[in-house]
Design a protein around this motif. Sequence first.
Motif, PDB file in Angstrom:
ATOM      1  N   VAL A 147       0.858  -1.181   0.000  1.00 35.14           N
ATOM      2  CA  VAL A 147       0.000   0.000   0.000  1.00 35.14           C
ATOM      3  C   VAL A 147       0.899   1.237   0.000  1.00 35.14           C
ATOM      4  O   VAL A 147       2.088   1.147   0.290  1.00 35.14           O
ATOM      5  N   ARG A 148       0.329   2.390  -0.319  1.00 34.48           N
ATOM      6  CA  ARG A 148       1.099   3.631  -0.363  1.00 34.48           C
ATOM      7  C   ARG A 148       1.200   4.244   1.030  1.00 34.48           C
ATOM      8  O   ARG A 148       0.207   4.466   1.700  1.00 34.48           O
ATOM      9  N   ASP A 149       2.433   4.483   1.484  1.00 29.96           N
ATOM     10  CA  ASP A 149       2.672   5.248   2.710  1.00 29.96           C
ATOM     11  C   ASP A 149       2.649   6.705   2.265  1.00 29.96           C
ATOM     12  O   ASP A 149       3.560   7.158   1.575  1.00 29.96           O
TER      13      ASP A 149
ATOM     14  N   SER B 295       5.880   8.945   3.243  1.00 30.16           N
ATOM     15  CA  SER B 295       7.127   8.773   2.476  1.00 30.16           C
ATOM     16  C   SER B 295       6.871   8.668   0.970  1.00 30.16           C
ATOM     17  O   SER B 295       7.800   8.730   0.186  1.00 30.16           O
ATOM     18  N   ASP B 296       5.617   8.467   0.576  1.00 31.59           N
ATOM     19  CA  ASP B 296       5.211   8.264  -0.821  1.00 31.59           C
ATOM     20  C   ASP B 296       5.815   6.993  -1.415  1.00 31.59           C
ATOM     21  O   ASP B 296       6.028   6.896  -2.609  1.00 31.59           O
ATOM     22  N   LYS B 297       6.085   6.012  -0.561  1.00 34.95           N
ATOM     23  CA  LYS B 297       6.652   4.727  -0.984  1.00 34.95           C
ATOM     24  C   LYS B 297       5.611   3.623  -0.826  1.00 34.95           C
ATOM     25  O   LYS B 297       4.670   3.735  -0.041  1.00 34.95           O
ATOM     26  N   CYS B 298       5.819   2.526  -1.552  1.00 38.64           N
ATOM     27  CA  CYS B 298       4.979   1.342  -1.403  1.00 38.64           C
ATOM     28  C   CYS B 298       5.572   0.484  -0.289  1.00 38.64           C
ATOM     29  O   CYS B 298       6.765   0.179  -0.319  1.00 38.64           O
ATOM     30  N   VAL B 299       4.742   0.139   0.682  1.00 42.30           N
ATOM     31  CA  VAL B 299       5.208  -0.636   1.831  1.00 42.30           C
ATOM     32  C   VAL B 299       4.191  -1.735   2.140  1.00 42.30           C
ATOM     33  O   VAL B 299       3.022  -1.637   1.791  1.00 42.30           O
ATOM     34  N   ALA B 300       4.642  -2.750   2.840  1.00 42.23           N
ATOM     35  CA  ALA B 300       3.723  -3.773   3.353  1.00 42.23           C
ATOM     36  C   ALA B 300       2.862  -3.105   4.425  1.00 42.23           C
ATOM     37  O   ALA B 300       3.315  -2.213   5.145  1.00 42.23           O
ATOM     38  N   LEU B 301       1.624  -3.515   4.538  1.00 43.03           N
ATOM     39  CA  LEU B 301       0.697  -2.907   5.483  1.00 43.03           C
ATOM     40  C   LEU B 301       1.254  -2.917   6.904  1.00 43.03           C
ATOM     41  O   LEU B 301       1.136  -1.941   7.637  1.00 43.03           O
ATOM     42  N   GLU B 302       1.928  -4.006   7.273  1.00 39.20           N
ATOM     43  CA  GLU B 302       2.488  -4.090   8.627  1.00 39.20           C
ATOM     44  C   GLU B 302       3.664  -3.120   8.837  1.00 39.20           C
ATOM     45  O   GLU B 302       4.059  -2.861   9.961  1.00 39.20           O
TER      46      GLU B 302
END
Length: 101
Positions: free
Chosen positions: A83-85, A88-95
């Motif tokens: 998902v998008r943080d 930070s505008d980065k793609c990260v795992a939800l956890e």
Amino acid sequence: MKLVISVCVLALVGLALADTKTHSRGCIYIVGRCARECEEGTHAYAVGCAQKTPEATCEEPNPVKEEAIICDYSACYCDPPTVRDTVSDKCVALEDCPKKN
């Protein structure tokens, strides 16, 4: 005069067709041309004229389709299951999303 108009039309069609390169991840399109390719970990999302579904974010990991109709929208959305943080505008795992206070 008709010849000049015909040549101009052919030139415009040629410009529109010039961007025939395939983009494996997709593109952000502006006026029908690829403005930039989607970065690694993302994919292209586009609607012609329809309801759009917002990108999944840390704040809203399960977005619902919006009611309004939008035309010619394109964006690079994070590849599932990331998902998008929005900080930070980065793609990260939800956890890995920032914890809410």
